[in-house]
Design a protein around this motif. Sequence first.
Motif, PDB file in Angstrom:
ATOM      1  N   GLU A 163     -10.355 -22.433 -25.346  1.00 32.94           N
ATOM      2  CA  GLU A 163     -10.237 -23.597 -24.136  1.00 32.94           C
ATOM      3  C   GLU A 163      -9.497 -22.865 -23.136  1.00 32.94           C
ATOM      4  O   GLU A 163      -9.922 -22.918 -21.930  1.00 32.94           O
ATOM      5  CB  GLU A 163      -9.490 -24.278 -24.725  1.00 32.94           C
ATOM      6  N   GLY A 164      -8.569 -22.071 -23.491  1.00 35.82           N
ATOM      7  CA  GLY A 164      -7.895 -21.201 -22.489  1.00 35.82           C
ATOM      8  C   GLY A 164      -8.744 -20.359 -21.443  1.00 35.82           C
ATOM      9  O   GLY A 164      -8.795 -20.090 -20.280  1.00 35.82           O
ATOM     10  N   LEU A 165      -9.739 -19.365 -22.184  1.00 33.84           N
ATOM     11  CA  LEU A 165     -10.507 -18.632 -21.627  1.00 33.84           C
ATOM     12  C   LEU A 165     -11.615 -19.542 -20.719  1.00 33.84           C
ATOM     13  O   LEU A 165     -11.813 -19.147 -19.782  1.00 33.84           O
ATOM     14  CB  LEU A 165     -11.228 -17.833 -22.566  1.00 33.84           C
ATOM     15  N   ALA A 166     -11.961 -20.764 -21.248  1.00 35.95           N
ATOM     16  CA  ALA A 166     -13.098 -21.401 -20.366  1.00 35.95           C
ATOM     17  C   ALA A 166     -12.500 -21.953 -19.382  1.00 35.95           C
ATOM     18  O   ALA A 166     -12.959 -22.082 -18.243  1.00 35.95           O
ATOM     19  CB  ALA A 166     -13.441 -22.509 -21.320  1.00 35.95           C
ATOM     20  N   THR A 167     -11.100 -22.318 -19.310  1.00 36.98           N
ATOM     21  CA  THR A 167     -10.391 -22.951 -18.155  1.00 36.98           C
ATOM     22  C   THR A 167      -9.806 -21.932 -16.925  1.00 36.98           C
ATOM     23  O   THR A 167     -10.306 -21.853 -15.982  1.00 36.98           O
ATOM     24  CB  THR A 167      -9.405 -23.902 -18.218  1.00 36.98           C
ATOM     25  N   SER A 168      -9.109 -21.022 -17.805  1.00 35.82           N
ATOM     26  CA  SER A 168      -8.489 -20.022 -16.539  1.00 35.82           C
ATOM     27  C   SER A 168      -9.221 -18.505 -16.675  1.00 35.82           C
ATOM     28  O   SER A 168      -8.812 -17.826 -15.854  1.00 35.82           O
ATOM     29  CB  SER A 168      -6.911 -19.744 -16.952  1.00 35.82           C
ATOM     30  N   GLY A 169      -9.824 -18.453 -17.648  1.00 26.29           N
ATOM     31  CA  GLY A 169     -10.427 -17.075 -17.797  1.00 26.29           C
ATOM     32  C   GLY A 169      -9.632 -15.827 -18.468  1.00 26.29           C
ATOM     33  O   GLY A 169      -9.802 -14.743 -18.639  1.00 26.29           O
ATOM     34  N   LYS A 170      -8.324 -16.075 -18.795  1.00 23.47           N
ATOM     35  CA  LYS A 170      -7.399 -15.179 -19.324  1.00 23.47           C
ATOM     36  C   LYS A 170      -6.283 -15.999 -20.190  1.00 23.47           C
ATOM     37  O   LYS A 170      -5.543 -17.084 -19.787  1.00 23.47           O
ATOM     38  CB  LYS A 170      -6.659 -14.424 -18.118  1.00 23.47           C
ATOM     39  N   VAL A 171      -6.016 -15.133 -21.139  1.00 19.12           N
ATOM     40  CA  VAL A 171      -4.781 -15.890 -22.263  1.00 19.12           C
ATOM     41  C   VAL A 171      -4.232 -14.508 -22.480  1.00 19.12           C
ATOM     42  O   VAL A 171      -4.614 -13.379 -23.038  1.00 19.12           O
ATOM     43  CB  VAL A 171      -5.424 -16.625 -23.473  1.00 19.12           C
ATOM     44  N   SER A 172      -2.840 -14.833 -22.145  1.00 23.58           N
ATOM     45  CA  SER A 172      -1.875 -13.614 -22.443  1.00 23.58           C
ATOM     46  C   SER A 172      -0.870 -14.028 -23.358  1.00 23.58           C
ATOM     47  O   SER A 172      -0.098 -14.950 -23.197  1.00 23.58           O
ATOM     48  CB  SER A 172      -1.072 -13.231 -20.958  1.00 23.58           C
ATOM     49  N   LEU A 173      -0.603 -13.248 -24.698  1.00 20.01           N
ATOM     50  CA  LEU A 173       0.545 -13.547 -25.427  1.00 20.01           C
ATOM     51  C   LEU A 173       1.294 -12.219 -25.420  1.00 20.01           C
ATOM     52  O   LEU A 173       1.026 -10.993 -25.776  1.00 20.01           O
ATOM     53  CB  LEU A 173      -0.470 -13.450 -26.767  1.00 20.01           C
ATOM     54  N   ALA A 174       2.622 -12.500 -24.966  1.00 20.98           N
ATOM     55  CA  ALA A 174       3.349 -11.346 -25.000  1.00 20.98           C
ATOM     56  C   ALA A 174       3.550 -10.825 -26.301  1.00 20.98           C
ATOM     57  O   ALA A 174       3.851 -11.491 -27.319  1.00 20.98           O
ATOM     58  CB  ALA A 174       4.976 -11.789 -24.383  1.00 20.98           C
ATOM     59  N   GLY A 175       3.519  -9.393 -26.476  1.00 22.79           N
ATOM     60  CA  GLY A 175       3.779  -8.526 -27.627  1.00 22.79           C
ATOM     61  C   GLY A 175       2.509  -8.396 -28.441  1.00 22.79           C
ATOM     62  O   GLY A 175       2.433  -7.947 -29.376  1.00 22.79           O
ATOM     63  N   PHE A 176       1.525  -9.252 -28.150  1.00 27.08           N
ATOM     64  CA  PHE A 176       0.107  -9.127 -28.872  1.00 27.08           C
ATOM     65  C   PHE A 176      -0.854  -8.697 -28.044  1.00 27.08           C
ATOM     66  O   PHE A 176      -1.314  -7.582 -28.180  1.00 27.08           O
ATOM     67  CB  PHE A 176      -0.366 -10.501 -29.280  1.00 27.08           C
ATOM     68  N   GLY A 177      -1.156  -9.044 -26.747  1.00 25.20           N
ATOM     69  CA  GLY A 177      -2.056  -8.708 -25.799  1.00 25.20           C
ATOM     70  C   GLY A 177      -2.724  -9.733 -24.883  1.00 25.20           C
ATOM     71  O   GLY A 177      -2.172 -10.882 -24.986  1.00 25.20           O
ATOM     72  N   ASN A 178      -3.741  -9.317 -24.228  1.00 22.59           N
ATOM     73  CA  ASN A 178      -4.446 -10.162 -23.335  1.00 22.59           C
ATOM     74  C   ASN A 178      -5.928 -10.736 -23.706  1.00 22.59           C
ATOM     75  O   ASN A 178      -6.819  -9.533 -23.983  1.00 22.59           O
ATOM     76  CB  ASN A 178      -4.307  -9.627 -22.081  1.00 22.59           C
ATOM     77  N   PHE A 179      -6.308 -11.591 -23.873  1.00 21.21           N
ATOM     78  CA  PHE A 179      -7.939 -11.924 -23.856  1.00 21.21           C
ATOM     79  C   PHE A 179      -8.475 -12.218 -22.391  1.00 21.21           C
ATOM     80  O   PHE A 179      -7.797 -13.029 -21.406  1.00 21.21           O
ATOM     81  CB  PHE A 179      -7.932 -13.360 -24.677  1.00 21.21           C
ATOM     82  N   THR A 180      -9.560 -11.762 -21.829  1.00 20.98           N
ATOM     83  CA  THR A 180     -10.122 -11.843 -20.559  1.00 20.98           C
ATOM     84  C   THR A 180     -11.272 -12.322 -20.775  1.00 20.98           C
ATOM     85  O   THR A 180     -12.226 -11.629 -21.576  1.00 20.98           O
ATOM     86  CB  THR A 180      -9.776 -10.612 -19.900  1.00 20.98           C
ATOM     87  N   LYS A 181     -11.903 -13.313 -20.076  1.00 16.55           N
ATOM     88  CA  LYS A 181     -13.419 -13.597 -19.897  1.00 16.55           C
ATOM     89  C   LYS A 181     -14.274 -12.784 -18.975  1.00 16.55           C
ATOM     90  O   LYS A 181     -13.724 -12.290 -17.948  1.00 16.55           O
ATOM     91  CB  LYS A 181     -13.435 -15.012 -19.385  1.00 16.55           C
ATOM     92  N   VAL A 182     -14.940 -12.052 -19.557  1.00 20.14           N
ATOM     93  CA  VAL A 182     -15.713 -10.915 -18.635  1.00 20.14           C
ATOM     94  C   VAL A 182     -17.376 -11.448 -18.527  1.00 20.14           C
ATOM     95  O   VAL A 182     -17.849 -11.958 -19.390  1.00 20.14           O
ATOM     96  CB  VAL A 182     -16.023  -9.634 -19.173  1.00 20.14           C
TER      97      VAL A 182
END
Length: 90
Positions: free
Chosen positions: A34-53
């Motif tokens: 849902e985060g990727l669908a709405t904003s295109g990016k999900v950042s989790l400190a210490g884990f990583g970043n998911f980005t919609k491409v």
Amino acid sequence: MNKSDLISKLATETSLPSSKAKEVVDAFVKAVGEGLATSGKVSLAGFGNFTKVVRPARTGRNPKTGEPIQIAEKVSVKFKAASQMNEMLK
């Protein structure tokens, strides 16, 4: 590690029943989607970043006939691990 392995590991580490650990994993996956669908990016400190491409539509070639074909636009997810995650792999 697959989803069921992750659920078992979470259940063991947190003393949760497996059914609750499964709910947690499912809720996490849903929240990231849902985060990727709405904003295109999900950042989790210490884990990583998911980005919609978004890969644009392009012309490709049929390997069997050599004929040009249209390849449709495709949306996918890119993950970049945080430096702390990369350190765990060493």
